[in-house]
Write a protein that holds these residues in place. Structure first.
Motif, PDB file in Angstrom:
ATOM      1  N   GLU A 127       0.842  -1.194   0.000  1.00  0.00           N
ATOM      2  CA  GLU A 127       0.000   0.000   0.000  1.00  0.00           C
ATOM      3  C   GLU A 127       0.880   1.248   0.000  1.00  0.00           C
ATOM      4  O   GLU A 127       1.778   1.379   0.826  1.00  0.00           O
ATOM      5  CB  GLU A 127      -0.901   0.009   1.230  1.00  0.00           C
ATOM      6  N   ARG A 128       0.625   2.153  -0.932  1.00  0.00           N
ATOM      7  CA  ARG A 128       1.378   3.403  -0.990  1.00  0.00           C
ATOM      8  C   ARG A 128       0.669   4.443  -0.131  1.00  0.00           C
ATOM      9  O   ARG A 128      -0.479   4.782  -0.369  1.00  0.00           O
ATOM     10  CB  ARG A 128       1.472   3.903  -2.431  1.00  0.00           C
ATOM     11  N   LEU A 129       1.371   4.951   0.879  1.00  0.00           N
ATOM     12  CA  LEU A 129       0.766   5.891   1.822  1.00  0.00           C
ATOM     13  C   LEU A 129       0.981   7.347   1.440  1.00  0.00           C
ATOM     14  O   LEU A 129       0.258   8.225   1.914  1.00  0.00           O
ATOM     15  CB  LEU A 129       1.319   5.643   3.231  1.00  0.00           C
ATOM     16  N   THR A 130       1.997   7.627   0.626  1.00  0.00           N
ATOM     17  CA  THR A 130       2.273   9.001   0.196  1.00  0.00           C
ATOM     18  C   THR A 130       2.494   9.028  -1.309  1.00  0.00           C
ATOM     19  O   THR A 130       2.816   8.009  -1.920  1.00  0.00           O
ATOM     20  CB  THR A 130       3.519   9.578   0.898  1.00  0.00           C
ATOM     21  N   LYS A 131       2.345  10.204  -1.889  1.00  0.00           N
ATOM     22  CA  LYS A 131       2.513  10.353  -3.335  1.00  0.00           C
ATOM     23  C   LYS A 131       3.446  11.521  -3.618  1.00  0.00           C
ATOM     24  O   LYS A 131       3.288  12.600  -3.060  1.00  0.00           O
ATOM     25  CB  LYS A 131       1.159  10.598  -4.008  1.00  0.00           C
ATOM     26  N   GLY A 132       4.423  11.296  -4.482  1.00  0.00           N
ATOM     27  CA  GLY A 132       5.352  12.363  -4.829  1.00  0.00           C
ATOM     28  C   GLY A 132       6.790  11.900  -4.761  1.00  0.00           C
ATOM     29  O   GLY A 132       7.089  10.719  -4.955  1.00  0.00           O
ATOM     30  N   LYS A 133       7.683  12.824  -4.474  1.00  0.00           N
ATOM     31  CA  LYS A 133       9.111  12.509  -4.462  1.00  0.00           C
ATOM     32  C   LYS A 133       9.458  11.423  -3.453  1.00  0.00           C
ATOM     33  O   LYS A 133      10.163  10.459  -3.764  1.00  0.00           O
ATOM     34  CB  LYS A 133       9.926  13.766  -4.153  1.00  0.00           C
ATOM     35  N   VAL A 134       8.976  11.575  -2.217  1.00  0.00           N
ATOM     36  CA  VAL A 134       9.262  10.598  -1.163  1.00  0.00           C
ATOM     37  C   VAL A 134       8.019   9.740  -0.938  1.00  0.00           C
ATOM     38  O   VAL A 134       6.940  10.265  -0.669  1.00  0.00           O
ATOM     39  CB  VAL A 134       9.660  11.298   0.149  1.00  0.00           C
ATOM     40  N   GLN A 135       8.198   8.439  -1.063  1.00  0.00           N
ATOM     41  CA  GLN A 135       7.062   7.543  -0.938  1.00  0.00           C
ATOM     42  C   GLN A 135       7.258   6.568   0.220  1.00  0.00           C
ATOM     43  O   GLN A 135       8.342   6.016   0.408  1.00  0.00           O
ATOM     44  CB  GLN A 135       6.848   6.780  -2.245  1.00  0.00           C
ATOM     45  N   ILE A 136       6.186   6.382   0.973  1.00  0.00           N
ATOM     46  CA  ILE A 136       6.188   5.432   2.078  1.00  0.00           C
ATOM     47  C   ILE A 136       5.203   4.322   1.738  1.00  0.00           C
ATOM     48  O   ILE A 136       4.090   4.582   1.279  1.00  0.00           O
ATOM     49  CB  ILE A 136       5.806   6.109   3.409  1.00  0.00           C
ATOM     50  N   TYR A 137       5.630   3.095   1.958  1.00  0.00           N
ATOM     51  CA  TYR A 137       4.804   1.931   1.660  1.00  0.00           C
ATOM     52  C   TYR A 137       4.558   1.117   2.928  1.00  0.00           C
ATOM     53  O   TYR A 137       5.385   1.100   3.842  1.00  0.00           O
ATOM     54  CB  TYR A 137       5.488   1.034   0.627  1.00  0.00           C
ATOM     55  N   LYS A 138       3.428   0.434   2.925  1.00  0.00           N
ATOM     56  CA  LYS A 138       3.046  -0.403   4.066  1.00  0.00           C
ATOM     57  C   LYS A 138       2.630  -1.772   3.539  1.00  0.00           C
ATOM     58  O   LYS A 138       1.814  -1.872   2.622  1.00  0.00           O
ATOM     59  CB  LYS A 138       1.881   0.258   4.806  1.00  0.00           C
ATOM     60  N   CYS A 139       3.194  -2.811   4.119  1.00  0.00           N
ATOM     61  CA  CYS A 139       2.916  -4.160   3.626  1.00  0.00           C
ATOM     62  C   CYS A 139       2.670  -5.106   4.798  1.00  0.00           C
ATOM     63  O   CYS A 139       3.407  -5.082   5.790  1.00  0.00           O
ATOM     64  CB  CYS A 139       4.097  -4.655   2.792  1.00  0.00           C
ATOM     65  N   LEU A 140       1.630  -5.921   4.689  1.00  0.00           N
ATOM     66  CA  LEU A 140       1.350  -6.922   5.714  1.00  0.00           C
ATOM     67  C   LEU A 140       2.172  -8.168   5.412  1.00  0.00           C
ATOM     68  O   LEU A 140       2.039  -8.773   4.354  1.00  0.00           O
ATOM     69  CB  LEU A 140      -0.140  -7.268   5.737  1.00  0.00           C
ATOM     70  N   MET A 141       3.019  -8.530   6.343  1.00  0.00           N
ATOM     71  CA  MET A 141       3.893  -9.682   6.165  1.00  0.00           C
ATOM     72  C   MET A 141       3.381 -10.854   7.000  1.00  0.00           C
ATOM     73  O   MET A 141       3.086 -10.699   8.188  1.00  0.00           O
ATOM     74  CB  MET A 141       5.322  -9.329   6.594  1.00  0.00           C
ATOM     75  N   ASN A 142       3.264 -12.002   6.374  1.00  0.00           N
ATOM     76  CA  ASN A 142       2.882 -13.224   7.078  1.00  0.00           C
ATOM     77  C   ASN A 142       4.097 -14.131   7.142  1.00  0.00           C
ATOM     78  O   ASN A 142       4.534 -14.676   6.130  1.00  0.00           O
ATOM     79  CB  ASN A 142       1.737 -13.939   6.349  1.00  0.00           C
ATOM     80  N   GLN A 143       4.647 -14.272   8.324  1.00  0.00           N
ATOM     81  CA  GLN A 143       5.848 -15.083   8.506  1.00  0.00           C
ATOM     82  C   GLN A 143       5.465 -16.449   9.054  1.00  0.00           C
ATOM     83  O   GLN A 143       4.815 -16.564  10.092  1.00  0.00           O
ATOM     84  CB  GLN A 143       6.818 -14.399   9.468  1.00  0.00           C
ATOM     85  N   LEU A 144       5.852 -17.487   8.346  1.00  0.00           N
ATOM     86  CA  LEU A 144       5.551 -18.852   8.771  1.00  0.00           C
ATOM     87  C   LEU A 144       6.700 -19.411   9.600  1.00  0.00           C
ATOM     88  O   LEU A 144       7.868 -19.206   9.283  1.00  0.00           O
ATOM     89  CB  LEU A 144       5.317 -19.745   7.546  1.00  0.00           C
ATOM     90  N   TYR A 145       6.349 -20.102  10.662  1.00  0.00           N
ATOM     91  CA  TYR A 145       7.357 -20.762  11.479  1.00  0.00           C
ATOM     92  C   TYR A 145       7.445 -22.223  11.072  1.00  0.00           C
ATOM     93  O   TYR A 145       6.429 -22.907  10.950  1.00  0.00           O
ATOM     94  CB  TYR A 145       6.996 -20.673  12.965  1.00  0.00           C
ATOM     95  N   ILE A 146       8.654 -22.714  10.879  1.00  0.00           N
ATOM     96  CA  ILE A 146       8.845 -24.115  10.515  1.00  0.00           C
ATOM     97  C   ILE A 146       8.563 -24.989  11.738  1.00  0.00           C
ATOM     98  O   ILE A 146       9.109 -24.738  12.816  1.00  0.00           O
ATOM     99  CB  ILE A 146      10.284 -24.364  10.024  1.00  0.00           C
ATOM    100  N   PRO A 147       7.704 -26.001  11.614  1.00  0.00           N
ATOM    101  CA  PRO A 147       7.400 -26.870  12.765  1.00  0.00           C
ATOM    102  C   PRO A 147       8.656 -27.537  13.324  1.00  0.00           C
ATOM    103  O   PRO A 147       9.471 -28.074  12.577  1.00  0.00           O
ATOM    104  CB  PRO A 147       6.454 -27.917  12.160  1.00  0.00           C
ATOM    105  N   VAL A 148       8.822 -27.453  14.627  1.00  0.00           N
ATOM    106  CA  VAL A 148       9.967 -28.099  15.288  1.00  0.00           C
ATOM    107  C   VAL A 148       9.468 -28.824  16.532  1.00  0.00           C
ATOM    108  O   VAL A 148       8.424 -28.490  17.094  1.00  0.00           O
ATOM    109  CB  VAL A 148      11.042 -27.061  15.696  1.00  0.00           C
ATOM    110  N   THR A 149      10.214 -29.800  16.967  1.00  0.00           N
ATOM    111  CA  THR A 149       9.851 -30.551  18.171  1.00  0.00           C
ATOM    112  C   THR A 149      10.233 -29.748  19.403  1.00  0.00           C
ATOM    113  O   THR A 149      11.365 -29.278  19.528  1.00  0.00           O
ATOM    114  CB  THR A 149      10.575 -31.909  18.196  1.00  0.00           C
ATOM    115  N   ASN A 150       9.270 -29.567  20.318  1.00  0.00           N
ATOM    116  CA  ASN A 150       9.565 -28.787  21.517  1.00  0.00           C
ATOM    117  C   ASN A 150      10.085 -29.674  22.640  1.00  0.00           C
ATOM    118  O   ASN A 150      10.279 -30.885  22.472  1.00  0.00           O
ATOM    119  CB  ASN A 150       8.326 -27.995  21.966  1.00  0.00           C
ATOM    120  N   SER A 151      10.289 -29.091  23.821  1.00  0.00           N
ATOM    121  CA  SER A 151      10.935 -29.796  24.938  1.00  0.00           C
ATOM    122  C   SER A 151      10.106 -30.940  25.502  1.00  0.00           C
ATOM    123  O   SER A 151      10.637 -31.832  26.158  1.00  0.00           O
ATOM    124  CB  SER A 151      11.260 -28.801  26.057  1.00  0.00           C
ATOM    125  N   ILE A 152       8.799 -30.932  25.263  1.00  0.00           N
ATOM    126  CA  ILE A 152       7.960 -32.003  25.817  1.00  0.00           C
ATOM    127  C   ILE A 152       7.550 -33.007  24.743  1.00  0.00           C
ATOM    128  O   ILE A 152       6.631 -33.800  24.923  1.00  0.00           O
ATOM    129  CB  ILE A 152       6.708 -31.417  26.501  1.00  0.00           C
TER     130      ILE A 152
END
Length: 209
Positions: A98-123
């Motif tokens: 998503e572009r939040l500003t327009k013109g010379k300086v532009q700021i963008y916003k993005c929703l990131m979905n980070q997946l965790y790799i399944p690992v065996t826990n302590s129990i």
């Protein structure tokens, strides 16, 4: 007779005006060949964008599009390839944000979905899952942006340095950046966006002088 003709002219003008307003408020996509196509709606997915026009549906690869506009939410999206992406999503280094500003300086916003790799826990069980958060980028129009911050704009020390760098040449804006940095406001995102928008307007006028 003259009144009747005048009435028809006014009616045509109003019809044309209504058409223009409707056209400006419709969602659209911009292709890599710089064609703008009005659409009913679109859905940004991993490496592809689904669109709907009336009853017709079509799928575009990321390479075929450069920008999108959601009229209902009044949000602009642009395809970006940041200089550095720490947490890569399914779409890799190039994605729509998503572009939040327009013109010379532009700021963008993005929703990131980070997946965790399944690992065996302590129990002996298996732990995994995902985490969603916003990533912000800042850059000059037409150039690859760099990362600004995570989660939300807070005017941290690192952000402050970037704003001072990008919003240069305007003493007024520079002073306001400093004032905002030292202010005790909890939420600074709207103020920063407003500041960048004002800088872009100033820069546009400054270039013409």
């Amino acid at each position: 007779m003259i009144k009747k003709q005048l009435f028809h002219i006014i009616l045509l003008a109003l019809t044309f005006f209504s058409f223009c307003v409707a056209a400006q408020t419709s969602s659209y996509i911009v292709t890599a060949t710089k064609d703008t196509i009005d659409v009913d709606k679109f859905d940004i997915q991993t490496k592809k964008v689904k669109i709907k026009i009336n009853d017709d549906k079509k799928v575009y690869d990321y390479e075929a599009l450069t920008a999108l506009y959601d009229a209902k939410r009044q949000k602009h999206y642009e395809k970006i390839s940041p200089v550095y992406v720490e947490y890569k999503g399914p779409s890799g280094k190039t994605f729509f944000a998503e572009r939040l500003t327009k013109g010379k300086v532009q700021i963008y916003k993005c929703l990131m979905n980070q997946l965790y790799i399944p690992v065996t826990n302590s129990i002996g069980g298996v732990a995994g899952g995902s985490n969603s958060f916003f990533v912000y980028y800042i850059g000059l129009e037409g150039l690859a942006p760099e990362m600004l911050c995570y989660y939300e704009i807070e005017m941290s020390k690192e952000e402050y340095k970037l704003y001072k760098l990008y919003l240069h040449s305007s003493d007024t804006i520079q002073k306001e950046i400093e004032a905002l940095f030292f202010s005790e406001e909890d939420k600074k995102e709207d103020a920063v966006i407003n500041l960048v928008e004002r800088y872009n307007q100033w820069w546009k006028k400054y270039k013409l002088e």
